[in-house]
Design a protein around this motif. Structure first.
Motif, PDB file in Angstrom:
ATOM      1  N   TRP A  85     -57.119  23.275   1.366  1.00  8.61           N
ATOM      2  CA  TRP A  85     -56.217  22.740   2.143  1.00  8.61           C
ATOM      3  C   TRP A  85     -57.000  21.741   3.465  1.00  8.61           C
ATOM      4  N   ASN A  86     -56.629  20.691   3.500  1.00  6.85           N
ATOM      5  CA  ASN A  86     -57.138  19.813   4.645  1.00  6.85           C
ATOM      6  C   ASN A  86     -56.037  19.580   5.666  1.00  6.85           C
ATOM      7  N   PRO A  87     -56.011  20.380   6.846  1.00  9.31           N
ATOM      8  CA  PRO A  87     -55.054  20.156   7.712  1.00  9.31           C
ATOM      9  C   PRO A  87     -55.107  18.911   8.494  1.00  9.31           C
ATOM     10  N   ASP A  88     -56.145  18.172   8.450  1.00  7.99           N
ATOM     11  CA  ASP A  88     -56.003  16.683   8.938  1.00  7.99           C
ATOM     12  C   ASP A  88     -55.093  15.969   8.362  1.00  7.99           C
ATOM     13  N   VAL A  89     -55.169  16.077   6.962  1.00  9.69           N
ATOM     14  CA  VAL A  89     -54.073  15.102   6.152  1.00  9.69           C
ATOM     15  C   VAL A  89     -52.898  15.904   5.727  1.00  9.69           C
ATOM     16  N   GLN A  90     -52.984  16.992   5.205  1.00 10.45           N
ATOM     17  CA  GLN A  90     -51.792  17.890   4.782  1.00 10.45           C
ATOM     18  C   GLN A  90     -51.330  18.665   5.773  1.00 10.45           C
ATOM     19  N   ASP A  91     -49.900  18.620   5.764  1.00  7.39           N
ATOM     20  CA  ASP A  91     -48.972  19.231   6.500  1.00  7.39           C
ATOM     21  C   ASP A  91     -49.446  20.711   6.608  1.00  7.39           C
ATOM     22  N   GLU A  92     -49.208  21.307   5.385  1.00  5.17           N
ATOM     23  CA  GLU A  92     -49.133  22.839   5.185  1.00  5.17           C
ATOM     24  C   GLU A  92     -50.007  23.242   4.333  1.00  5.17           C
ATOM     25  N   PRO A  93     -50.755  24.483   4.131  1.00  2.23           N
ATOM     26  CA  PRO A  93     -51.404  24.904   3.318  1.00  2.23           C
ATOM     27  C   PRO A  93     -50.662  25.130   1.807  1.00  2.23           C
ATOM     28  N   PRO A  94     -51.429  25.156   0.683  1.00  2.00           N
ATOM     29  CA  PRO A  94     -50.579  25.249  -0.573  1.00  2.00           C
ATOM     30  C   PRO A  94     -50.408  26.700  -0.788  1.00  2.00           C
ATOM     31  N   GLY A  95     -49.567  26.907  -1.602  1.00  2.00           N
ATOM     32  CA  GLY A  95     -49.310  28.273  -2.330  1.00  2.00           C
ATOM     33  C   GLY A  95     -48.302  29.199  -1.565  1.00  2.00           C
ATOM     34  N   TRP A  96     -47.786  29.039  -0.373  1.00  2.00           N
ATOM     35  CA  TRP A  96     -47.132  29.699   0.405  1.00  2.00           C
ATOM     36  C   TRP A  96     -45.856  29.974  -0.248  1.00  2.00           C
ATOM     37  N   ALA A 107     -49.044  17.159   9.881  1.00  2.00           N
ATOM     38  CA  ALA A 107     -50.597  16.867   9.803  1.00  2.00           C
ATOM     39  C   ALA A 107     -50.925  15.574  10.721  1.00  2.00           C
ATOM     40  N   PRO A 108     -52.190  15.507  11.554  1.00  2.00           N
ATOM     41  CA  PRO A 108     -52.179  14.017  12.353  1.00  2.00           C
ATOM     42  C   PRO A 108     -52.132  12.969  11.560  1.00  2.00           C
ATOM     43  N   ARG A 109     -52.998  13.102  10.396  1.00  2.00           N
ATOM     44  CA  ARG A 109     -53.086  11.836   9.371  1.00  2.00           C
ATOM     45  C   ARG A 109     -52.346  11.915   8.070  1.00  2.00           C
ATOM     46  N   ARG A 110     -50.956  12.607   8.502  1.00  2.00           N
ATOM     47  CA  ARG A 110     -50.329  13.057   7.127  1.00  2.00           C
ATOM     48  C   ARG A 110     -49.954  11.808   6.247  1.00  2.00           C
ATOM     49  N   ASP A 111     -49.805  10.522   6.590  1.00  2.00           N
ATOM     50  CA  ASP A 111     -49.684   9.459   6.034  1.00  2.00           C
ATOM     51  C   ASP A 111     -50.502   8.929   5.010  1.00  2.00           C
ATOM     52  N   GLU A 112     -51.566   9.578   4.806  1.00  2.00           N
ATOM     53  CA  GLU A 112     -52.924   9.660   3.840  1.00  2.00           C
ATOM     54  C   GLU A 112     -52.779  10.266   2.700  1.00  2.00           C
ATOM     55  N   ASP A 113     -51.631  11.270   2.760  1.00  2.00           N
ATOM     56  CA  ASP A 113     -51.144  11.948   1.400  1.00  2.00           C
ATOM     57  C   ASP A 113     -49.919  12.224   1.501  1.00  2.00           C
ATOM     58  N   PRO A 114     -49.084  10.970   1.338  1.00  2.00           N
ATOM     59  CA  PRO A 114     -47.657  11.084   1.560  1.00  2.00           C
ATOM     60  C   PRO A 114     -47.005  12.070   0.138  1.00  2.00           C
ATOM     61  N   ARG A 115     -47.620  11.949  -1.037  1.00  2.00           N
ATOM     62  CA  ARG A 115     -47.050  12.910  -2.003  1.00  2.00           C
ATOM     63  C   ARG A 115     -46.913  14.296  -1.655  1.00  2.00           C
ATOM     64  N   TYR A 116     -48.218  14.773  -1.288  1.00  2.00           N
ATOM     65  CA  TYR A 116     -48.368  16.158  -0.599  1.00  2.00           C
ATOM     66  C   TYR A 116     -47.350  16.463   0.269  1.00  2.00           C
TER      67      TYR A 116
END
Length: 150
Positions: A85-96, A107-116
């Motif tokens: 997980w990259n919490p700067d770019v991804q809202d939530e960790p995977p797998g929950w 995430a503060p920079r969520r626009d960098e990974d819109p698909r996730y």
């Protein structure tokens, strides 16, 4: 892999968090701190039939947490999830499979990974793909709880 000269607890740099290998016991929360970043510590605790990953604010109340995610009872699964997980770019960790806190983390920079960072239901599924949980209130294709056809 640790060598004979490594200290018993060390950290390694992930994309945005410092991962602890091995995890550090947190006696207050009775769980294990897997990682930390500039704003949060990420600690897992046993929680009934699940393990809950907590996002604990570094400068916050010692009795509460901002975000939480439930996982199957598999500590390695959570460690792998936090490591990926990259919490700067991804809202939530995977797998929950359950988010017991609201609102969802952003995430503060969520626009960098819109698909996730597409909208998810409370069970971790992307809303447009539908939820695996019967009668999920956020799933437009969920079965109704009515009495059935008349």
């Amino acid at each position: 892999m640790t060598g004979a000269s490594d200290p018993p607890h060390h950290t390694r740099k992930a994309t945005a968090v410092e991962l602890h290998e091995p995890p550090v016991l947190d006696e207050h929360w009775e769980g294990y701190e897997l990682a930390a970043d500039a704003t949060h510590r990420y600690v897992w605790i046993w929680q009934g039939f699940n393990i809950r990953l907590l996002a604990l604010p570094r400068d916050g109340d010692q009795w509460g947490y901002e975000h939480g995610w439930c996982y199957p009872r598999n500590p390695q699964l959570i460690a792998d999830s936090v490591a990926a997980w990259n919490p700067d770019v991804q809202d939530e960790p995977p797998g929950w499979h359950k988010r017991p806190t609201h609102p969802p983390r952003r995430a503060p920079r969520r626009d960098e990974d819109p698909r996730y960072n597409r909208p998810r239901c409370a069970h971790g599924c992307y809303i447009e793909e539908g939820c695996r949980t019967v009668n999920c209130p956020e799933n437009p294709r969920a079965r109704s709880s009515g009495t059935g056809p008349g």
